[in-house]
Design a protein around this motif. Structure first.
Motif, mmCIF file in Angstrom:
data_model
loop_
_atom_site.group_PDB
_atom_site.id
_atom_site.type_symbol
_atom_site.label_atom_id
_atom_site.label_comp_id
_atom_site.label_asym_id
_atom_site.label_seq_id
_atom_site.Cartn_x
_atom_site.Cartn_y
_atom_site.Cartn_z
ATOM 1 N N TYR A 231 23.511 -63.068 14.849
ATOM 2 C CA TYR A 231 24.673 -61.972 15.194
ATOM 3 C C TYR A 231 24.257 -61.440 16.262
ATOM 4 C CZ TYR A 231 21.887 -59.673 11.447
ATOM 5 O OH TYR A 231 21.131 -59.326 10.862
ATOM 6 N N PRO A 232 25.051 -60.497 17.075
ATOM 7 C CA PRO A 232 24.305 -59.741 18.336
ATOM 8 C C PRO A 232 23.960 -58.584 17.933
ATOM 9 C CG PRO A 232 26.929 -60.330 18.305
ATOM 10 C CD PRO A 232 26.470 -60.795 17.222
ATOM 11 N N VAL A 233 22.652 -58.331 18.569
ATOM 12 C CA VAL A 233 21.871 -57.219 18.215
ATOM 13 C C VAL A 233 21.757 -56.439 19.358
ATOM 14 C CG1 VAL A 233 19.220 -56.411 17.679
ATOM 15 C CG2 VAL A 233 20.162 -58.607 16.793
ATOM 16 N N LEU A 234 22.083 -54.864 19.203
ATOM 17 C CA LEU A 234 22.050 -54.135 20.204
ATOM 18 C C LEU A 234 20.818 -53.363 20.310
ATOM 19 C CD1 LEU A 234 25.949 -52.633 19.871
ATOM 20 C CD2 LEU A 234 25.237 -54.508 21.193
ATOM 21 N N LEU A 235 20.452 -53.028 21.321
ATOM 22 C CA LEU A 235 19.398 -52.203 21.413
ATOM 23 C C LEU A 235 19.596 -50.560 21.649
ATOM 24 C CD1 LEU A 235 17.260 -54.435 23.994
ATOM 25 C CD2 LEU A 235 16.916 -54.309 21.492
ATOM 26 N N GLY A 236 19.763 -50.012 20.395
ATOM 27 C CA GLY A 236 20.054 -48.678 20.228
ATOM 28 C C GLY A 236 19.080 -47.674 20.455
ATOM 29 N N ASP A 237 19.579 -46.623 20.240
ATOM 30 C CA ASP A 237 18.377 -45.382 20.459
ATOM 31 C C ASP A 237 18.791 -44.178 19.521
ATOM 32 O OD1 ASP A 237 20.803 -44.279 21.955
ATOM 33 O OD2 ASP A 237 19.968 -44.583 23.911
ATOM 34 N N ASP A 238 18.034 -43.151 19.947
ATOM 35 C CA ASP A 238 18.200 -41.688 19.091
ATOM 36 C C ASP A 238 19.654 -41.409 19.132
ATOM 37 O OD1 ASP A 238 15.638 -42.239 18.380
ATOM 38 O OD2 ASP A 238 14.861 -40.582 19.293
ATOM 39 N N ALA A 239 20.314 -41.725 20.478
ATOM 40 C CA ALA A 239 21.638 -41.076 20.583
ATOM 41 C C ALA A 239 22.731 -41.650 19.707
ATOM 42 C CB ALA A 239 22.113 -41.115 22.125
ATOM 43 N N ALA B 234 25.948 -53.032 11.827
ATOM 44 C CA ALA B 234 24.944 -52.565 10.789
ATOM 45 C C ALA B 234 23.711 -52.042 11.601
ATOM 46 C CB ALA B 234 24.499 -53.966 10.206
ATOM 47 N N PHE B 235 23.257 -50.989 11.139
ATOM 48 C CA PHE B 235 22.083 -50.176 11.938
ATOM 49 C C PHE B 235 20.892 -50.516 11.004
ATOM 50 C CE2 PHE B 235 25.465 -47.627 13.344
ATOM 51 C CZ PHE B 235 25.084 -47.244 14.472
ATOM 52 N N TRP B 236 19.740 -50.862 11.807
ATOM 53 C CA TRP B 236 18.696 -51.280 11.150
ATOM 54 C C TRP B 236 17.442 -50.932 11.910
ATOM 55 C CZ3 TRP B 236 15.861 -54.976 13.558
ATOM 56 C CH2 TRP B 236 16.416 -55.885 14.656
ATOM 57 N N ALA B 237 16.430 -51.192 11.269
ATOM 58 C CA ALA B 237 14.922 -50.768 11.920
ATOM 59 C C ALA B 237 13.970 -51.997 11.672
ATOM 60 C CB ALA B 237 14.222 -49.379 11.494
ATOM 61 N N PRO B 238 13.342 -52.600 12.690
ATOM 62 C CA PRO B 238 12.624 -53.690 12.525
ATOM 63 C C PRO B 238 11.542 -53.603 11.411
ATOM 64 C CG PRO B 238 12.338 -52.882 14.667
ATOM 65 C CD PRO B 238 13.231 -52.006 14.132
ATOM 66 N N GLU C 261 10.546 -53.387 22.291
ATOM 67 C CA GLU C 261 11.685 -54.356 22.166
ATOM 68 C C GLU C 261 11.008 -55.629 21.372
ATOM 69 O OE1 GLU C 261 14.168 -57.148 25.419
ATOM 70 O OE2 GLU C 261 14.206 -54.837 25.777
ATOM 71 N N GLU C 262 9.758 -55.585 21.709
ATOM 72 C CA GLU C 262 9.225 -56.915 21.035
ATOM 73 C C GLU C 262 9.184 -57.030 19.533
ATOM 74 O OE1 GLU C 262 7.847 -60.514 20.398
ATOM 75 O OE2 GLU C 262 8.345 -59.812 22.447
ATOM 76 N N ALA C 263 9.260 -55.638 19.039
ATOM 77 C CA ALA C 263 9.359 -55.402 17.594
ATOM 78 C C ALA C 263 10.763 -55.930 17.244
ATOM 79 C CB ALA C 263 9.098 -54.076 17.068
ATOM 80 N N VAL C 264 11.651 -55.727 17.759
ATOM 81 C CA VAL C 264 13.060 -55.938 17.611
ATOM 82 C C VAL C 264 13.306 -57.468 17.750
ATOM 83 C CG1 VAL C 264 15.562 -55.894 18.332
ATOM 84 C CG2 VAL C 264 14.240 -53.788 18.445
ATOM 85 N N ARG C 265 12.627 -58.355 18.628
ATOM 86 C CA ARG C 265 12.673 -59.722 18.910
ATOM 87 C C ARG C 265 11.962 -60.502 17.716
ATOM 88 N NH1 ARG C 265 14.957 -61.123 23.590
ATOM 89 N NH2 ARG C 265 15.176 -59.505 25.285
#
Length: 183
Positions: free
Chosen positions: A134-142, A81-85, A120-124
């Motif tokens: 569930y596991p949250v990966l810190l993704g990027d534009d790539a 699942a791809f998401w934005a904070p 990263e704080e926005a994600v946290r």
């Protein structure tokens, strides 16, 4: 010609009588609604990697600091699942992903990828506010570009071999997630 016209008139009259029943009206309306939803979903997913294509390879850190690689997830189906904070719909869908993870147990991986965030704080903060388990990966534009994700949330269903099986764009219910995972 007259026989065809009278057959049409009888059919039209029978349809009119059938439409007087509430369950026929509701049934027809539900079918039309389902077809419209399916058409919109297909249009939204039109640019995503197609069914049967290998998922783009990735290796990203989780919020806990662990590294997750796509090949480490092989052997079980994957819900990615791809998401934005900042995405309100993503927040609404997060409890469905948590429930799916509990329902699937050890039979599937449920993993998410946070993208389009400032820090990263926005994600946290999102993880805390929505009780993400569930596991949250810190993704990027790539990774966002590799999967061609431009709308949030977007969920991919990968085979145990790492191939894209299907995708869903926008809010997906627990029933929708479960159904797609089982297909």
């Amino acid at each position: 010609m007259e026989g065809g016209a009278s057959a049409f008139a009888r059919l039209k009259a029978a349809w009119g009588r059938a439409r007087e029943r509430w369950w026929v009206r509701w049934g027809v309306d539900l079918v039309v609604f389902a077809l419209l939803l399916s058409a919109v979903a297909a249009w939204q997913a039109r640019n995503l990697p197609g069914a049967g294509t290998p998922a783009p390879d990735f290796s990203y850190q989780t919020l806990a600091g662990d590294t997750v690689r796509l090949d480490s997830l092989r052997g079980k189906p994957v819900v990615l699942a791809f998401w934005a904070p900042w995405c309100g719909v993503c927040g609404a869908e997060s409890s469905n992903l948590s429930q799916l993870r509990r329902l699937a147990g050890d039979s599937a991986h449920v993993v998410s990828v946070a993208v389009a965030y400032d820090d990263e704080e926005a994600v946290r903060r999102f993880v805390r506010e929505h009780a993400v388990d569930y596991p949250v990966l810190l993704g990027d534009d790539a990774i966002q570009s590799a999967f061609r994700v431009n709308t949030f949330p977007t969920v991919f269903f990968l085979s145990k071999e790492g191939r894209v099986e299907r995708a869903a764009v926008g809010y997906t219910t627990l029933a929708g997630l479960s159904w797609r995972l089982l297909l």
